[in-house]
Design a protein around this motif. Structure first.
Motif, PDB file in Angstrom:
ATOM      1  N   LEU A  15      14.559 -26.298  -0.569  1.00 44.76           N
ATOM      2  CA  LEU A  15      13.758 -25.079  -0.489  1.00 44.76           C
ATOM      3  C   LEU A  15      14.629 -23.832  -0.324  1.00 44.76           C
ATOM      4  CD1 LEU A  15      11.036 -23.653  -0.346  1.00 44.76           C
ATOM      5  CD2 LEU A  15      10.996 -24.146   2.113  1.00 44.76           C
ATOM      6  N   SER A  18      16.615 -22.921  -3.408  1.00 41.94           N
ATOM      7  CA  SER A  18      15.689 -22.511  -4.475  1.00 41.94           C
ATOM      8  C   SER A  18      15.204 -21.084  -4.241  1.00 41.94           C
ATOM      9  CB  SER A  18      14.511 -23.475  -4.553  1.00 41.94           C
ATOM     10  OG  SER A  18      14.940 -24.761  -4.949  1.00 41.94           O
ATOM     11  N   LYS A  51      14.235 -28.859 -10.924  1.00 48.85           N
ATOM     12  CA  LYS A  51      13.807 -27.635 -10.262  1.00 48.85           C
ATOM     13  C   LYS A  51      14.560 -26.424 -10.809  1.00 48.85           C
ATOM     14  CE  LYS A  51      12.505 -27.919  -6.016  1.00 48.85           C
ATOM     15  NZ  LYS A  51      12.466 -28.021  -4.530  1.00 48.85           N
ATOM     16  N   ILE A 158       8.894 -18.841   3.302  1.00 51.92           N
ATOM     17  CA  ILE A 158       7.824 -19.603   2.659  1.00 51.92           C
ATOM     18  C   ILE A 158       6.873 -18.679   1.901  1.00 51.92           C
ATOM     19  CG2 ILE A 158       5.824 -21.066   3.128  1.00 51.92           C
ATOM     20  CD1 ILE A 158       7.503 -22.371   5.365  1.00 51.92           C
ATOM     21  N   ALA A 161       8.546 -17.925  -1.293  1.00 54.51           N
ATOM     22  CA  ALA A 161       8.501 -19.089  -2.176  1.00 54.51           C
ATOM     23  C   ALA A 161       7.126 -19.211  -2.841  1.00 54.51           C
ATOM     24  CB  ALA A 161       8.828 -20.353  -1.390  1.00 54.51           C
ATOM     25  N   VAL A 168       6.791 -25.779  -2.151  1.00 56.76           N
ATOM     26  CA  VAL A 168       7.146 -25.904  -0.737  1.00 56.76           C
ATOM     27  C   VAL A 168       6.713 -27.283  -0.253  1.00 56.76           C
ATOM     28  CG1 VAL A 168       6.835 -24.971   1.584  1.00 56.76           C
ATOM     29  CG2 VAL A 168       6.826 -23.425  -0.395  1.00 56.76           C
ATOM     30  N   LYS A 172       8.273 -28.875   5.004  1.00 58.66           N
ATOM     31  CA  LYS A 172       9.013 -27.629   5.141  1.00 58.66           C
ATOM     32  C   LYS A 172       8.098 -26.460   5.478  1.00 58.66           C
ATOM     33  CE  LYS A 172      13.197 -29.073   4.339  1.00 58.66           C
ATOM     34  NZ  LYS A 172      13.984 -28.625   3.199  1.00 58.66           N
TER      35      LYS A 172
END
Length: 405
Positions: A15, A18, A51, A158, A161, A168, A172
């Protein structure tokens, strides 16, 4: 860094990296090249590629560096028996210069303007990555998003994201229980449930070893062979460096070997608590010291031990490519010329016990150390003069003390 058009990112596929990937695209408008190193962390790397592709990356580097990692980084360090602060086998520290080296090389290969990493501004890894990069290319640009971006919390990350369609994982969302880094040499866990050094770590933290109390009641015996200071065989079977460490990891795992709970002094100045598992490395260190006990001259061994803390600091701080580490390495490598032979060990419930060692280049002499008739190999009367000469300065000091006390 307004002129940055292309960046090589150390990318795990997780995460955080990314989010960094997308943040580089948004903030710098730069093309991102991803680099994922297989250092034996035990994770499938296919998801990292998928990803990266999902995030629009065209140049994706995924490389198996396990053999180079053990051969050119782990083994040279183990010739020195390096332990940071007397305990830590430097599993994370020794991986960073290899990753950073490949980042710089890929930047050159792809014409990138900069490299980027996901290390935070509180840790050691930012220093290790960047010292290596500058040692290899004094003009390289380094982007460290954790020191630049506006995010203040896990919630902020988050939110970013989700706004940018970055998946996610459920575990996480919210606060992660602890942070993990792993490679073929070790795994390390830090943070969250481990931040209070007074509390015993929960069992689920350990991922590389079974608990010593759950290990078999019957000991496991293993023989490790050495040439020029490097392990080359296990139980008579020659193995490549990565294969050998993998085998020792399996033996260590099954016997509950290699767990440490450490409060260490980070290079940036703070103390941190970490849980480390180094099963194969713990066996290797014991075996290497045992074969050195037969084959190294006393003063050479003592000099080497006196230099070890400095060498370990250099690795921990990130100075792998600094001249002082290379100078020490040359000394260490010279000391290993006759370090060969075999060591037999007993592995039992978290313990590594040396039970035998032999070498064709051994300095051990039965004739000299025997309590039986040594047939004139050693004249015990010589020891009297040896002691008198070594006591001369002590007797002189004692006489002066008596005169003026």
């Amino acid at each position: 860094m307004a002129d940055v058009k292309k960046v090589v990112l150390a990318y795990s596929g997780g995460l955080d990296t990314s989010i960094i990937l997308k943040w580089l695209q948004v903030t710098y408008g730069a093309e991102v090249v991803t680099f994922t190193a297989d250092l034996g962390q035990g994770e499938e790397l296919g998801p990292a590629r998928r990803k990266a592709e999902m995030l629009g990356i065209k140049q994706i580097y995924i490389e198996d560096l396990r053999e180079e990692f053990v051969r050119d980084f782990v083994f040279p360090m183990f010739r020195m028996n390096a332990l940071y602060e007397g305990v830590y086998l430097l599993g994370t520290s020794i991986a960073r210069p290899l990753i950073a080296k490949r980042l710089v090389e890929i930047a050159h290969e792809t014409g990138a303007d900069a490299i980027a990493h996901g290390a935070t501004g509180k840790g050691n890894d930012q220093v290790r990555f960047e010292l290596t990069a500058y040692a290899l290319d004094p003009n390289i640009k380094v982007i460290a998003p954790w020191r630049e971006w506006e995010f203040k919390s896990r919630t902020d990350l988050i939110d970013f994201a989700e706004k940018n369609q970055i998946p996610v994982p459920r575990d996480k969302v919210g606060e992660a229980p602890f942070s993990v880094d792993a490679n073929l040499l070790h795994s390390s866990s830090e943070g969250k449930v481990l931040e209070d050094p007074a509390k015993e770590p929960p069992p689920y933290v350990f991922m590389r070893t079974i608990a010593p109390e759950e290990a078999p009641d019957t000991p496991t015996y293993v023989t490790v062979g050495f040439e020029k200071g490097d392990a080359v065989s296990v139980d008579g079977v020659r193995l490549s460096p990565a294969e050998l460490l993998t085998k020792l990891n399996e033996l260590g795992r099954d016997n509950g070997i290699g767990r440490i709970d450490l409060v260490e002094n980070r290079f940036v100045g703070m103390k941190s608590r970490g849980i480390y598992e180094t099963p194969g490395g713990t066996i290797l260190l014991a075996a290497h010291r045992a074969i050195e006990s037969l084959t190294l001259d006393r003063e050479a061994a003592h000099l080497k031990d006196s230099l070890m803390p400095r060498y370990a600091e250099l690795v921990y701080y990130g100075f792998w490519f600094a001249p002082e580490r290379e100078m020490l390495q040359a000394l260490v490598d010279r000391s290993q010329e006759h370090v060969e032979g075999e060591v037999r060990l007993k592995l039992y419930k978290g313990n590594v016990i040396v039970v035998g060692r032999e070498s064709p280049k051994s300095l051990y002499s039965d004739a000299l150390v025997t309590f039986e008739d040594d047939r004139g190999a050693y004249d015990q009367k010589d020891a009297a003069g040896f002691i008198r000469l070594n006591a001369l300065r002590l007797r002189t000091l004692s006489a002066r003390k008596r005169r003026f006390s």
